[in-house]
Design a protein around this motif. Structure first.
Motif: not given
Length: 83
Positions: A6-26
């Motif tokens: 969500r755009p309002d959640l970007t720029g807060r340093g959560n991108g790496t954890a968000f991406l890594e969670s998606g990659l781990a699932f896939a």
């Protein structure tokens, strides 16, 4: 599979954890040898995130989308899964 924060959640340093969670699932669910994605080249912040997570650029191409033509970069991550 698509990921988007969500755009309002970007720029807060959560991108790496968000991406890594998606990659781990896939990787767990589908066990791919590699994962490819495409991102608009103007999206420099996201490209930095993908690069930091191990993705490498492999191709650039033009894509018609959202009423215009934009340059994209295709990136690939080797997962280490052997089939």
């Amino acid at each position: 599979m698509a990921l988007g924060m969500r755009p309002d959640l970007t720029g807060r340093g959560n991108g790496t954890a968000f991406l890594e969670s998606g990659l781990a699932f896939a990787i767990k669910q589908y066990q791919p040898r590699h994962i490819e994605l495409a991102v608009a080249t103007f999206n420099e912040r996201t490209i930095r995130l993908y690069t930091k997570s191990g993705f490498e650029p492999i191709e650039r191409f033009q894509q018609e989308t959202n009423g215009g033509s934009f340059e994209f970069v295709k990136m690939r991550l080797h997962t280490g899964v052997m089939k």
